[in-house]
Design an enzyme around this catalytic site. Structure first.
Site, mmCIF file in Angstrom:
data_model
loop_
_atom_site.group_PDB
_atom_site.id
_atom_site.type_symbol
_atom_site.label_atom_id
_atom_site.label_comp_id
_atom_site.label_asym_id
_atom_site.label_seq_id
_atom_site.Cartn_x
_atom_site.Cartn_y
_atom_site.Cartn_z
ATOM 1 N N CYS A 16 0.842 -1.190 0.000
ATOM 2 C CA CYS A 16 0.000 0.000 0.000
ATOM 3 C C CYS A 16 0.881 1.245 0.000
ATOM 4 O O CYS A 16 2.051 1.207 0.388
ATOM 5 C CB CYS A 16 -0.958 0.030 1.189
ATOM 6 S SG CYS A 16 -0.151 0.319 2.774
ATOM 7 N N CYS A 19 2.317 2.184 3.303
ATOM 8 C CA CYS A 19 3.514 1.411 3.655
ATOM 9 C C CYS A 19 4.758 2.039 3.029
ATOM 10 O O CYS A 19 5.819 2.115 3.660
ATOM 11 C CB CYS A 19 3.378 -0.034 3.161
ATOM 12 S SG CYS A 19 1.904 -0.890 3.741
ATOM 13 N N ASP A 389 6.981 20.875 -34.650
ATOM 14 C CA ASP A 389 8.112 21.242 -35.484
ATOM 15 C C ASP A 389 7.955 20.541 -36.841
ATOM 16 O O ASP A 389 7.230 19.552 -36.955
ATOM 17 C CB ASP A 389 9.412 20.817 -34.798
ATOM 18 C CG ASP A 389 10.616 21.094 -35.658
ATOM 19 O OD1 ASP A 389 10.762 22.244 -36.108
ATOM 20 O OD2 ASP A 389 11.403 20.161 -35.899
#
Length: 684
Positions: A16, A19, A389
């Site tokens: 998680c 954690c 470009d």
């Protein structure tokens, strides 16, 4: 000053985002660790070390928190998460339930035992991480379980622990699937290679390959390493990392990526980069770096979660300690407070954003889009303009000689002289002259280049040059030809001998085949494309018309400074994505809302950009994926917040209890992760 050494580890048990924050905070305090970066999405930790051997102390600190550091390449197989504790707790819970049917007097003790056994690993981790995070989910579940046992709700306490452990197993599995999908690219490399040696072919493992080796790739096999084709013709499928399903023809001189599939034909490839250092490895590295950089919405969610948990815990304290003074029913209010403690965990909310970002970055890597940060992925969804470009982006960046207009000499003589001069120049137009079909170059010497004018050499004892027509004093008939060819959109070079014009060489840069479809797709997405180029207006209009641009969408004759100013203006009018490939594009790429560089461009452009594109065709996919990912992020946040809010209300009203609160948390975690995994299978 000596650079800090960076070591990469995999954190076992990192299931998680909360954690990850705990581990990162603990590692940052280890002596000898300058910086610790923990990525929940990749499950890895990056340790910047200034003291040799500091990783040993880091391993000890992480172990004390209930996690384990493993070498980067060390992977764990089998079932993940606390599955053994879940099995034992579930078995005791089932035994207690059966006892309630046949031996009712033993049932409470059975439920207590199931609850205590199940809560033990959670309590142990809660104690280990209490200093880093006193409001961890393990702490909250432990408090809720012990509190439920104190008020006589043993069965619900056991059920809470069991559901939570099962939720952690499912969560670990979902996270592992996400990480496996994110880094599945490396699995495209074959396990062996067919290396050529004197007398035949030998089959060797990939680790045995060295730069310069020649390998044969038969049909149906994957290329073992990045290299260049030295023999053979084949159709090569690169869809796994370009996102383009159609195979490309490859022949002598073409580059191939390790992991690409030879469908028809056979190739002999000269290895240029080792498999572990090749293009696929570079893509994984970029994906990992992207996951370490948080997006704006991720920061907002983190800030909200840090305030959400204390607020709900304060509400739980009010329900347990204050309301009974006015309404009585101490046990009933204590039960509600314990349910609120479980609802106070923000895990699902914290995971909702990084899980989606990780899936988006992983999907992009397999669609030819390399996001360098979650912030770039997020910003791309909000831009209105796309500035492109010309040379190397909308065109192949390889001008070809298409016409020769001579003045008093034959075309063959003009080409032979021009090729002699071009032998000593690296200019793209000189390269086009050398590659043009026709006579061979005449012997030449004394090559020199004059900036702003052209290239010169001595050919057959006379000075011959390839110069810019506008920088030369032209006779009227030559000037008329220059004007006519310029209006047709050609780039020109003037061949002169001893100052006398001999020929005009007309060049044209071929538009990319996919340019027209890409521009049409951008318009379908509601974006406004603009061509920014330093070329003459006639040349720019000729190209723009050929690929479907309108005159009002073309800005010609721009210097790098002009491009930068225009990009700054567009950024303030709703956001702009700048797409380029050259050194002169680097300032505009860096200044744009999001800069995108074509991977075939220069290293400077790639470094300045926020996103790398493996081809121009990947540009619309980048926008679609960005929008799709941001949509999943919103869904995840709405789902996590909505579910928490719903159960917060129903708990206060007395409609739901402890076990539903656990389902609200663990279920939400699994669902937001599963929703994020949809991105890995989405069509972009």
């Amino acid at each position: 000053m000596e650079a800090h050494r960076v070591r990469v580890f995999r954190v076992e048990g990192l299931d998680c985002a909360d954690c990850a924050l705990k581990v990162e905070k603990a590692l940052s305090g280890v002596p000898g660790v300058v910086q610790a970066q923990v990525s929940f999405a990749s499950g890895k930790v990056y340790l910047h070390l200034e003291v040799p051997g500091a990783e040993k102390e880091a391993e000890r600190v992480v172990s004390a928190l209930g996690y384990r550091l493993k070498p980067e390449g060390d992977t764990t197989r089998g079932v993940l998460g606390p599955w053994r504790w879940a099995l034992v707790s579930g078995g005791l819970l089932l035994a207690a339930f059966l006892a309630s049917l046949f031996l009712p007097g033993l049932a409470p003790w059975g439920y207590r035992l199931a609850a205590l056994v199940g809560v033990f690993p959670l309590a142990r981790r809660a104690v280990a991480t209490f200093r880093q995070n006193p409001f961890s989910m393990q702490t909250l579940v432990t408090l809720a379980t012990l509190g439920a046992m104190l008020i006589g709700a043993e069965a619900e306490a056991a059920l809470v622990v069991f559901f939570f452990l099962v939720g952690e197993v499912l969560e670990a599995y979902s996270v592992a699937q996400a990480r496996r999908s994110l880094y599945a690219l490396s699995e495209l490399l074959p396990r062996r290679a067919y290396r050529l040696k004197e007398g035949g072919v030998e089959e060797v493992p990939l680790k045995a390959l060295r730069v310069g080796d020649l390998v044969r790739v038969p049909p149906g096999e994957r290329v073992p390493a990045d290299g260049v084709v030295v023999s053979g013709q084949a159709s090569v499928e690169e869809a796994a990392f370009t996102g383009e399903p159609l195979p490309r023809p490859k022949g002598i001189g073409d580059r191939v990526y390790g992991g690409s599939l030879v469908q028809e034909g056979s190739l002999v490839v000269k290895v240029e980069r080792l498999p572990e250092e090749g293009f696929l490895a570079e893509m994984e590295r970029l994906a990992e770096e992207a996951l370490l950089k948080k997006s704006q919405v991720e920061r907002v969610v983190d800030a909200f979660s840090r305030r959400y948990t204390p607020a709900v815990l304060a509400l739980a304290g009010f329900v347990a300690l204050v309301l009974p003074l006015f309404r009585g029913d101490f046990l009933g209010h204590a039960y509600k407070a314990l349910s609120l403690i479980l609802i106070a965990c923000p895990c699902a909310l914290v995971v909702s954003v990084p899980a989606a970002i990780a899936a988006g970055v992983g999907r992009g890597a397999r669609a030819g889009v390399l996001f360098k940060s979650g912030a770039a992925l997020e910003r791309l969804a909000g831009v209105r303009y796309v500035a492109l470009d010309k040379t190397g982006t909308l065109t192949l960046g390889k001008p070809t000689l298409v016409r020769v207009v001579t003045f008093g000499v034959s075309t063959e003589e003009a080409l032979a002289l021009a090729k002699g001069v071009a032998e000593g120049s690296s200019h793209p137009l000189a390269r086009a002259v050398r590659e043009a079909s026709g006579p061979k170059a005449l012997p030449s010497e004394e090559h020199r280049a004059v900036p702003g004018l052209g290239a010169f050499a001595r050919v057959e004892g006379k000075e011959v040059g390839l110069v810019r027509p506008e920088a030369w004093d032209l006779p009227p008939e030559v000037e008329a030809q220059v004007k006519a060819l310029t209006e047709e959109g050609f780039s020109l070079s003037l061949l002169v001998r001893e100052g006398v014009p001999l020929a005009l060489l007309a060049f044209q840069d071929t538009p990319r085949l996919e340019a027209r479809e890409v521009l049409a797709e951008l318009r379908r997405l509601g974006l406004k494309p603009l061509l920014l180029t330093g070329d003459r207006e006639t040349s720019a209009l000729a190209l723009g018309t050929a690929i479907g641009l309108f005159p009002k969408e073309i800005r010609a004759g721009l210097s790098p400074v002009d491009k930068l100013r225009l990009v700054e203006e567009l950024a303030g009018r709703g956001g702009v994505a700048m797409v380029g490939d050259g050194v002169n594009d680097a300032p505009a790429l860096a200044k744009a809302t999001v800069g995108l560089a074509v991977a075939e461009g220069t290293e400077v452009a790639l470094q300045s950009a926020d996103v790398g594109l493996l081809s121009l065709a990947a540009l619309p996919r980048a926008f679609r994926l960005s929008r799709l990912t941001l949509g999943v992020v919103r869904q995840n946040v709405a789902f996590a917040v909505g579910l928490k809010g719903l159960f917060l209300f129903t708990t206060l009203m007395g409609y739901t209890g402890l076990w539903t609160a656990v389902l609200a948390d663990s279920g939400a975690l699994v669902l937001v992760t599963a929703n994020s995994l949809r991105l890995l299978r989405s069509r972009v």
